[in-house]
Scaffold this motif. Structure first.
Motif, PDB file in Angstrom:
ATOM      1  N   PRO A  62     -18.220 -12.135  27.633  1.00  0.00           N
ATOM      2  CA  PRO A  62     -19.684 -11.981  27.687  1.00  0.00           C
ATOM      3  C   PRO A  62     -20.157 -10.865  26.763  1.00  0.00           C
ATOM      4  N   ALA A  63     -21.439 -10.903  26.412  1.00  0.00           N
ATOM      5  CA  ALA A  63     -21.999  -9.908  25.486  1.00  0.00           C
ATOM      6  C   ALA A  63     -21.810  -8.491  26.001  1.00  0.00           C
ATOM      7  N   ASP A  64     -21.937  -8.290  27.320  1.00  0.00           N
ATOM      8  CA  ASP A  64     -21.801  -6.948  27.893  1.00  0.00           C
ATOM      9  C   ASP A  64     -20.401  -6.368  27.683  1.00  0.00           C
ATOM     10  N   HIS A  65     -19.429  -7.242  27.512  1.00  0.00           N
ATOM     11  CA  HIS A  65     -18.056  -6.769  27.289  1.00  0.00           C
ATOM     12  C   HIS A  65     -17.959  -5.997  25.979  1.00  0.00           C
ATOM     13  N   TYR A  66     -18.726  -6.404  24.977  1.00  0.00           N
ATOM     14  CA  TYR A  66     -18.667  -5.767  23.661  1.00  0.00           C
ATOM     15  C   TYR A  66     -19.694  -4.648  23.528  1.00  0.00           C
ATOM     16  N   GLY A  67     -20.891  -4.869  24.036  1.00  0.00           N
ATOM     17  CA  GLY A  67     -21.940  -3.864  23.933  1.00  0.00           C
ATOM     18  C   GLY A  67     -22.244  -3.500  22.494  1.00  0.00           C
ATOM     19  N   LEU A  68     -22.599  -2.238  22.274  1.00  0.00           N
ATOM     20  CA  LEU A  68     -22.966  -1.785  20.938  1.00  0.00           C
ATOM     21  C   LEU A  68     -21.771  -1.697  19.995  1.00  0.00           C
ATOM     22  N   SER A  69     -20.563  -1.671  20.546  1.00  0.00           N
ATOM     23  CA  SER A  69     -19.382  -1.610  19.672  1.00  0.00           C
ATOM     24  C   SER A  69     -19.211  -2.907  18.881  1.00  0.00           C
ATOM     25  N   LEU A  70     -19.981  -3.924  19.212  1.00  0.00           N
ATOM     26  CA  LEU A  70     -19.913  -5.204  18.522  1.00  0.00           C
ATOM     27  C   LEU A  70     -20.105  -5.040  17.016  1.00  0.00           C
ATOM     28  N   ILE A  71     -20.936  -4.083  16.615  1.00  0.00           N
ATOM     29  CA  ILE A  71     -21.259  -3.928  15.197  1.00  0.00           C
ATOM     30  C   ILE A  71     -20.225  -3.097  14.459  1.00  0.00           C
ATOM     31  N   LEU A  72     -19.324  -2.437  15.181  1.00  0.00           N
ATOM     32  CA  LEU A  72     -18.328  -1.574  14.539  1.00  0.00           C
ATOM     33  C   LEU A  72     -16.909  -2.118  14.691  1.00  0.00           C
ATOM     34  N   GLY A  73     -16.788  -3.415  14.955  1.00  0.00           N
ATOM     35  CA  GLY A  73     -15.451  -3.995  15.066  1.00  0.00           C
ATOM     36  C   GLY A  73     -14.943  -4.068  16.473  1.00  0.00           C
ATOM     37  N   GLY A  74     -15.845  -3.972  17.459  1.00  0.00           N
ATOM     38  CA  GLY A  74     -15.422  -4.017  18.855  1.00  0.00           C
ATOM     39  C   GLY A  74     -15.076  -5.407  19.347  1.00  0.00           C
ATOM     40  N   SER A  75     -15.282  -6.419  18.519  1.00  0.00           N
ATOM     41  CA  SER A  75     -14.898  -7.788  18.880  1.00  0.00           C
ATOM     42  C   SER A  75     -13.733  -8.208  17.988  1.00  0.00           C
ATOM     43  N   GLU A  76     -13.422  -9.479  17.968  1.00  0.00           N
ATOM     44  CA  GLU A  76     -12.417 -10.011  17.059  1.00  0.00           C
ATOM     45  C   GLU A  76     -13.018 -11.187  16.304  1.00  0.00           C
ATOM     46  N   VAL A  77     -12.641 -11.321  15.048  1.00  0.00           N
ATOM     47  CA  VAL A  77     -13.042 -12.479  14.258  1.00  0.00           C
ATOM     48  C   VAL A  77     -11.823 -12.962  13.481  1.00  0.00           C
ATOM     49  N   THR A  78     -11.922 -14.148  12.932  1.00  0.00           N
ATOM     50  CA  THR A  78     -10.888 -14.643  12.031  1.00  0.00           C
ATOM     51  C   THR A  78     -11.425 -14.640  10.609  1.00  0.00           C
ATOM     52  N   MET A  79     -10.535 -14.547   9.648  1.00  0.00           N
ATOM     53  CA  MET A  79     -10.955 -14.656   8.250  1.00  0.00           C
ATOM     54  C   MET A  79     -11.683 -15.972   8.018  1.00  0.00           C
ATOM     55  N   TRP A  80     -11.205 -17.013   8.672  1.00  0.00           N
ATOM     56  CA  TRP A  80     -11.791 -18.349   8.501  1.00  0.00           C
ATOM     57  C   TRP A  80     -13.260 -18.349   8.926  1.00  0.00           C
ATOM     58  N   ASP A  81     -13.532 -17.851  10.123  1.00  0.00           N
ATOM     59  CA  ASP A  81     -14.920 -17.829  10.611  1.00  0.00           C
ATOM     60  C   ASP A  81     -15.796 -16.919   9.762  1.00  0.00           C
ATOM     61  N   LEU A  82     -15.263 -15.751   9.407  1.00  0.00           N
ATOM     62  CA  LEU A  82     -16.058 -14.787   8.644  1.00  0.00           C
ATOM     63  C   LEU A  82     -16.442 -15.358   7.281  1.00  0.00           C
ATOM     64  N   ALA A  83     -15.459 -15.907   6.576  1.00  0.00           N
ATOM     65  CA  ALA A  83     -15.737 -16.461   5.249  1.00  0.00           C
ATOM     66  C   ALA A  83     -16.690 -17.639   5.335  1.00  0.00           C
ATOM     67  N   ASN A  84     -16.528 -18.476   6.351  1.00  0.00           N
ATOM     68  CA  ASN A  84     -17.409 -19.633   6.492  1.00  0.00           C
ATOM     69  C   ASN A  84     -18.837 -19.232   6.842  1.00  0.00           C
ATOM     70  N   THR A  85     -18.989 -18.153   7.615  1.00  0.00           N
ATOM     71  CA  THR A  85     -20.335 -17.667   7.936  1.00  0.00           C
ATOM     72  C   THR A  85     -21.056 -17.206   6.675  1.00  0.00           C
ATOM     73  N   TYR A  86     -20.362 -16.427   5.852  1.00  0.00           N
ATOM     74  CA  TYR A  86     -20.982 -15.986   4.608  1.00  0.00           C
ATOM     75  C   TYR A  86     -21.215 -17.153   3.656  1.00  0.00           C
ATOM     76  N   MET A  87     -20.315 -18.131   3.666  1.00  0.00           N
ATOM     77  CA  MET A  87     -20.535 -19.302   2.819  1.00  0.00           C
ATOM     78  C   MET A  87     -21.784 -20.059   3.262  1.00  0.00           C
ATOM     79  N   GLY A  88     -22.029 -20.117   4.576  1.00  0.00           N
ATOM     80  CA  GLY A  88     -23.239 -20.758   5.068  1.00  0.00           C
ATOM     81  C   GLY A  88     -24.489 -20.066   4.540  1.00  0.00           C
ATOM     82  N   MET A  89     -24.456 -18.730   4.475  1.00  0.00           N
ATOM     83  CA  MET A  89     -25.588 -17.985   3.923  1.00  0.00           C
ATOM     84  C   MET A  89     -25.772 -18.287   2.437  1.00  0.00           C
ATOM     85  N   VAL A  90     -24.650 -18.329   1.701  1.00  0.00           N
ATOM     86  CA  VAL A  90     -24.717 -18.633   0.269  1.00  0.00           C
ATOM     87  C   VAL A  90     -25.284 -20.026   0.048  1.00  0.00           C
ATOM     88  N   ARG A  91     -24.798 -21.005   0.802  1.00  0.00           N
ATOM     89  CA  ARG A  91     -25.255 -22.382   0.634  1.00  0.00           C
ATOM     90  C   ARG A  91     -26.738 -22.513   0.979  1.00  0.00           C
TER      91      ARG A  91
END
Length: 793
Positions: A429-458
């Protein structure tokens, strides 16, 4: 019914039964043996392959068979292949005569069609099995074309050892695609299915050469080649020890194996979207850097390149593949591995706040010591700017402004936005991450991260193509399987991030100084324009760099697959240089077009970056995202009243209105001002009040920098075991003022100019009162913990 009629009926039934048996005698799937998983580049060349589950190198049936192999195998095995219906009666009668004369089986007389049936059935050869092969060969000829039959043979014939099929044999014995083999090489392979044991390192080479040369002579007689070609081909060496197959995309191969059932792909062989040349060159780049990083016990590195125009994966290197050293964990595909993203999500927050009308591109955000519910973020350089423009905070990757912005935007809203953008690893849940979400308090994959930025580019690339509308398919994940499929044209008026906000975000990301360039890259006309961001996770466990142009998105990760942190493992030093080396390989195109209709001209306060208010001097007109109209007006420019000399502030209680000067003044809150004026020498503090003027407590002259009101504090032990102290820090607008400190209504000390105080209060709740020499008061409370709780320090 008379006997004749009955007999005819029985015979009809028998004939019908035999016909049905004949028609359904051939299995729906002729070969059921497992096949190797094979990944080809977009040019058809082999990138990686894995041995089949039964231990055989067996590639799936190819789309076509090289003409050289067709001519060789027909000449060697079945010269009337294209003229019979599965059975060559001339060859069978010749074989019977030869076998009777020799009193042993020296010739089989089987056609290629019959051999395909025999290879598919894998039964001991008896007269009964031979008869079944004849029947099934006839049936096979009815169902398959000659080209398909020879393709089945080429894919399933044994070529010695654990090699099955022409494609696997070509790579195992010659290290090349079958369609690149010479006549001598192809003739060598053509004789192997008849005697697969001839391929053995150091043995049987003389017999193999004789068979090959006999076939070459036969090819001359059949006018497939001339004598000169045959003579030159006879000089070629025969293969010895089998060669290892290429492993240039092993992690993508494993990904395909894991995902095939969900991809609706029948074959275990795919033509991928990977560019072979770029894949190999990036492999070399990563190996070079990996050798350097290994000296600091940093063992793993990966890179992903996406083509934003096509949505295709251009290069996929999940790790530097080093199977000989299991300790390095090079088998782990870091493109799929969830890791802390460090600061790589900050541009997404910036774009989200622009889209939803919370900020303008240059809006000042606080950069002061901060504690929020026990959480105390720190900038990487451990310094403070007091206040900084949002775009500069992004380009400098400052943590405190990012946390302040997320606090304003609300982490719950940002959490939902990340999920919509395609970050699929937020499983708490969002409360699990809190404000640390913006400083790397969650986990992501290279795949998701690159695809998110590609969506912005497209999205930004398609601004004109879609006439200002949005296509949700722009945020679909990239594909690594080559296809001519095009996205559906389902346009919408709104999107997760709007064109103007994405454009402003990429502009901010372009301002980051490149590693080793010292800001001089802009002087070179050949330099590629790149928007990029780095990230470093807590404990120096992950170093990131993600960059983009209108054509490509590149993501680089450096670290240890087991999560071990290492000193110096930071994005700007470890990952960014790799990123720019990769971009040097990629074609350079035009920069993004300005989405003019998704930007509005707005008068902006030059000093604060806010929408200009009535007291903002010299506002500038800027293009801002449409939602910028909703932002608040500048809160920092206020009208103050000065005496006739403009030296002191006054009120109507101490100065006539006619004698007053009214000026607009840029006024930051005391804590922001305290740090801001250190780095901004042109900042002018408020003049003091004239003697006898009543401040009325409305000018916010004092602010406690640490601790904030309501803060919870843990005081750790010193090295000698004694209880440590906390440093109280306050700011006052008047540099020469005195502050009298009281704790729990007891006087403690007086400070002048620099208002810091070291104290050791007991555990519990305390009231802190600050009084200046003019009687201004500031009262706040804080709590000291008896021992550390929940990681709060």
């Amino acid at each position: 019914m008379n006997k004749t009629t009955k007999a005819f009926l029985i015979s009809d039934i028998i004939c019908l039964t035999l016909l049905l048996v004949f028609l359904f005698s051939l299995p729906q799937k002729l070969f059921k043996s497992p096949t190797s998983f094979v990944i080809e580049a977009n040019n058809g060349n082999l990138l990686s392959a894995a041995i089949a589950s039964d231990g055989q190198w067996r590639f799936p049936v190819a789309d076509s068979v090289p003409i050289k192999f067709k001519n060789c195998i027909v000449a060697f095995e079945d010269k009337r292949f294209y003229n019979h219906f599965g059975i060559d009666f001339l060859a069978m009668s010749r074989a019977m005569r030869q076998n009777l004369k020799a009193k042993s089986v020296i010739s089989g007389g089987s056609t290629l069609t019959m051999q395909v049936i025999r290879l598919s059935r894998k039964q001991n050869r008896t007269i009964w099995q031979k008869l079944l092969e004849v029947i099934l060969a006839l049936r096979l000829e009815l169902k398959y074309s000659k080209e398909e039959i020879i393709g089945l043979y080429a894919a399933n014939a044994p070529f010695g050892s654990n090699v099955v099929g022409l494609d696997a044999a070509s790579w195992r014995y010659y290290g090349r695609e079958a369609n690149t083999l010479s006549w001598g090489e192809m003739a060598t392979l053509a004789v192997l299915p008849n005697s697969p044991s001839l391929v053995h390192p150091g043995k049987n080479s003389a017999r193999l050469i004789k068979k090959r040369n006999d076939l070459l002579d036969k090819l001359v007689r059949l006018n497939y080649i001339d004598q000169a070609t045959a003579n030159l081909s006879k000089l070629e060496p025969v293969p010895g020890k089998p060669l290892p197959l290429p492993q240039n995309a092993p992690h993508l191969l494993n990904r395909f194996k894991a995902e095939r059932s969900n991809l609706d792909v029948i074959s275990t062989r795919i033509k991928s979207t990977l560019d072979e040349d770029i894949q190999l060159k990036i492999n070399s780049i990563l190996k070079r850097y990996n050798n350097r990083f290994r000296a600091n016990d940093i063992n793993n590195i990966s890179a992903l390149v996406l083509n934003a125009n096509t949505g295709h994966v251009v290069s996929y290197i999940g790790n530097i593949y080093q199977p000989e050293n299991a300790d390095l964990q090079s088998h782990v595909d870091m493109i799929k591995a969830p890791r802390s993203p460090g600061s790589t999500l900050k541009p997404l927050l910036y774009a989200s706040m622009l889209t939803d009308g919370f900020i303008l591109p240059h809006t000042l955000v606080p950069d002061v010591p901060t504690q929020i519910a026990g959480y105390s973020p720190q900038n990487y350089d451990l310094g403070y700017d007091g206040a900084i423009a949002a775009d500069k905070a992004l380009s400098r990757s400052l943590n405190i402004p990012a946390v302040k912005m997320l606090q304003q935007y609300k982490y719950e809203r940002f959490y939902d936005k990340l999920k919509k953008l395609g970050i699929g690893t937020l499983n708490q849940p969002a409360d699990h991450y809190g404000l640390s979400l913006i400083l790397g308090g969650s986990e992501v994959t290279m795949w998701d991260l690159a695809n998110t930025y590609m969506g912005m580019v497209r999205t930004l690339n398609h601004f004109n193509t879609y006439k200002g509308l949005y296509n949700p398919d722009d945020y679909k994940s990239a594909t690594y399987i080559y296809s001519d499929h095009k996205d559906e044209e389902d346009y919408q008026r709104n999107s997760f991030l709007d064109h103007g906000s994405i454009w402003a975000t990429f502009n901010a990301m372009e301002e980051v100084m490149r590693p080793g360039d010292e800001g001089l890259w802009e002087q070179f006309s050949s330099s590629q324009r790149i928007a990029w961001k780095t990230g470093t996770s807590f404990g120096f466990r992950d170093a990131w760099a993600i960059g983009l142009t209108p054509q490509y998105v590149v993501c680089v990760w450096v670290g240890n697959a087991d999560g071990e942190g290492r000193p110096g493992l930071v994005g700007i030093e470890a990952a960014a240089p790799v990123l720019f080396d990769i971009f040097r390989l990629l074609p350079n195109g035009k920069w993004f077009e300005t989405p003019t209709t998704k930007l509005k001209k707005l008068k902006v306060c030059k000093q604060s970056g806010y929408k200009a208010g009535e007291y903002c001097p010299n506002p500038v007109e800027e293009l801002v995202p449409v939602a910028g109209i909703k932002t608040t007006v500048c809160p920092f420019h206020k009208l103050i009243h000065l005496d006739r000399t403009a030296t002191f502030r006054v009120t109507d209680q101490c100065e006539k209105v006619t004698n007053m000067q009214h000026k607009s003044w840029f006024i930051l809150p005391p804590a922001m001002e305290y740090y801001y004026k250190i780095k901004n020498s042109d900042y002018k503090s408020l003049p003091p009040f004239m003697a006898g003027c009543d401040n009325s407590g409305g000018n916010n002259v004092m602010e406690l920098i640490y601790p904030k009101n309501g803060a919870t504090i843990y005081i750790p032990l010193e090295l000698d075991g004694t209880r440590g102290k906390i440093i109280l820090n306050a700011a006052h607008r008047n540099l020469n003022s005195k502050i009298y400190w009281h704790i729990d209504h007891e006087y403690v000390a007086t400070t002048t100019n620099y208002h810091q105080l070291a104290i050791n209060p007991p555990p519990g709740k305390h009231t802190l009162t600050l009084v200046d020499e003019n009687g201004e008061r500031l009262v706040q409370v804080f709590t000291v913990l008896d021992k550390e709780k929940n990681g709060v320090r």
